[in-house]
Motif scaffolding. Structure first.
Motif, mmCIF file in Angstrom:
data_model
loop_
_atom_site.group_PDB
_atom_site.id
_atom_site.type_symbol
_atom_site.label_atom_id
_atom_site.label_comp_id
_atom_site.label_asym_id
_atom_site.label_seq_id
_atom_site.Cartn_x
_atom_site.Cartn_y
_atom_site.Cartn_z
ATOM 1 N N PRO A 226 0.967 -1.405 0.092
ATOM 2 C CA PRO A 226 -0.272 -0.077 -0.074
ATOM 3 C C PRO A 226 0.830 1.170 0.013
ATOM 4 N N ASP A 227 0.341 2.417 -0.553
ATOM 5 C CA ASP A 227 1.029 3.513 -0.279
ATOM 6 C C ASP A 227 0.964 3.943 1.112
ATOM 7 N N SER A 228 2.369 4.274 1.433
ATOM 8 C CA SER A 228 2.621 4.648 2.784
ATOM 9 C C SER A 228 3.853 5.365 2.793
ATOM 10 N N GLU A 229 4.222 5.877 4.042
ATOM 11 C CA GLU A 229 5.598 6.591 4.428
ATOM 12 C C GLU A 229 6.173 5.780 5.495
ATOM 13 N N TYR A 230 7.394 5.605 5.480
ATOM 14 C CA TYR A 230 8.178 4.973 6.610
ATOM 15 C C TYR A 230 9.244 5.874 7.267
ATOM 16 N N THR A 250 11.836 7.307 -2.813
ATOM 17 C CA THR A 250 11.467 8.745 -2.194
ATOM 18 C C THR A 250 10.280 8.794 -1.625
ATOM 19 N N ALA A 251 9.282 8.364 -2.359
ATOM 20 C CA ALA A 251 7.681 8.594 -2.075
ATOM 21 C C ALA A 251 7.583 7.708 -0.709
ATOM 22 N N ARG A 255 9.086 12.792 5.296
ATOM 23 C CA ARG A 255 9.982 13.965 5.448
ATOM 24 C C ARG A 255 10.520 13.972 6.733
ATOM 25 N N GLY A 256 12.053 13.819 6.700
ATOM 26 C CA GLY A 256 12.692 13.606 7.900
ATOM 27 C C GLY A 256 13.195 12.324 8.123
ATOM 28 N N GLY A 257 12.773 11.290 7.296
ATOM 29 C CA GLY A 257 12.963 9.911 7.527
ATOM 30 C C GLY A 257 14.389 9.638 6.899
ATOM 31 N N TRP A 291 32.952 -1.468 -1.434
ATOM 32 C CA TRP A 291 31.530 -1.546 -1.411
ATOM 33 C C TRP A 291 31.199 -0.226 -0.666
ATOM 34 N N ALA A 292 30.077 0.685 -0.956
ATOM 35 C CA ALA A 292 29.685 1.690 -0.352
ATOM 36 C C ALA A 292 28.532 1.699 0.391
ATOM 37 N N LEU A 293 28.187 2.209 1.657
ATOM 38 C CA LEU A 293 26.900 2.525 2.204
ATOM 39 C C LEU A 293 26.449 4.050 2.060
ATOM 40 N N LEU A 294 25.281 4.180 1.390
ATOM 41 C CA LEU A 294 24.914 5.503 1.217
ATOM 42 C C LEU A 294 23.726 5.700 2.108
ATOM 43 N N GLU A 295 23.752 6.854 2.868
ATOM 44 C CA GLU A 295 22.759 7.160 3.723
ATOM 45 C C GLU A 295 22.189 8.787 3.425
ATOM 46 N N GLY A 296 20.808 9.034 3.614
ATOM 47 C CA GLY A 296 20.332 10.430 3.469
ATOM 48 C C GLY A 296 18.956 10.694 4.325
ATOM 49 N N VAL A 297 18.848 11.776 4.582
ATOM 50 C CA VAL A 297 17.679 12.334 5.251
ATOM 51 C C VAL A 297 16.678 13.052 4.401
ATOM 52 N N ARG A 298 15.561 12.503 4.222
ATOM 53 C CA ARG A 298 14.453 13.262 3.331
ATOM 54 C C ARG A 298 14.093 14.680 3.805
#
Length: 299
Positions: A226-230, A250-251, A255-257, A291-298
């Motif tokens: 289902p459409d949801s945010e995590y 991204t969807a 925000r802030g996740g 190998w690389a681990l990428l991280e980000g904050v929305r």
């Protein structure tokens, strides 16, 4: 009884045709893999709607297992004629002893400590006695994910720290394979865990492994999610599919996740980061063995 093992390289469409002909001629098994796997030239074959996967690898490595008394050269020539392909010179030819394959496989997997307190433990080993340890019981199966690969270790270490900061987190594991990330998230205390994969085999493996570990989660095909945010979204796939999946992941991230991506060679990291930069403050968080681990904050 010993066996013969031979390997060679072909274009993938030729490899498929030769494989069928060899099996019809009596080969015990034929395995086809991307000959450029683990390099920047690796081509992902990932059945995601957003990912226009190429129809064939540039070059395939073909591993063939034959009976010890089989005439390998003649069988290969006959299969090539039948398949209408020109076979390249052999890369390797060797005799393979008749071993106890189950024990040999089990011997490759010992309990693995990841991060401060997380352990991945095969069923034939005892779990650590320390009650502070978080133990995921996981057997190697048909779906990828035992914790041994650097990209899996990187993202599990990150996940342990991320959930420690937010134990009410809702977590999505996109491309779950064996379910190792989703199950670890549940064991580490995530409030809700969903797991997604395009391979039905992976969904079955994730559900079975979750039940074995006493973890409640949903394992779904992508269209069933289902459409949801995590609060936390993790994906351990490959660079090209991760680029194609940027709008979808991204969807799913509030925000802030937080987002963590693995399965990316260090040389590919900036290309993947660029795909997520419109919505995320992203960076390389860690590297291991190229190998690389990428991280980000929305945002």
């Amino acid at each position: 009884m010993p066996w013969q093992s031979i390997s060679l390289q072909l274009a993938e469409r030729e490899a498929e045709a030769l494989s069928d002909a060899l099996l019809e001629s009596g080969a015990i098994s034929v395995t086809i893999e991307d000959a450029q796997a683990g390099t920047p030239q690796e081509i992902a074959r990932y059945a995601e709607p957003e990912w226009d996967a190429p129809a064939a690898w540039r070059l395939s490595r073909v591993e063939i297992l034959l009976a010890q008394d089989a005439d390998a050269d003649e069988m290969l020539r006959a299969a090539a004629r039948s398949a209408g392909v020109e076979v390249l010179p052999l890369l390797k030819r060797e005799s393979v002893a008749d071993l106890d394959w189950v024990r040999r496989c089990q011997g490759q997997f010992a309990p693995l400590r990841i991060g401060a307190r997380l352990w991945i433990v095969p069923s034939w080993h005892l779990a650590p006695a320390d009650p502070a340890c978080v133990v995921v019981h996981l057997d190697p199966g048909l779906a990828f994910g035992t914790g041994a690969h650097p990209s899996t270790r990187l993202i599990l270490t990150w996940l342990e720290q991320a959930i420690a900061r937010n134990e009410t987190a809702r977590v999505l594991d996109y491309g779950c394979g064996s379910g190792i990330l989703a199950i670890a998230a549940g064991k580490l205390g995530a409030a809700q865990v969903d797991a997604v994969d395009t391979d039905p085999q992976a969904i079955v493996a994730t559900r079975d492994n979750a039940q074995r570990n006493g973890v409640a989660l949903r394992a779904l095909l992508p269209d069933a999610l289902p459409d949801s945010e995590y609060d936390i979204v993790v994906a351990n796939i490959l660079a090209n599919p991760l680029v194609a999946l940027a709008p979808r992941l991204t969807a799913f991230t509030r925000r802030g996740g937080r987002l963590a991506l693995a399965g990316v060679l260090a040389a590919q990291a900036e290309t993947v980061i660029d795909a997520y930069r419109p919505a995320f403050d992203a960076e390389i968080a860690a590297t291991e063995d190229g190998w690389a681990l990428l991280e980000g904050v929305r945002r």
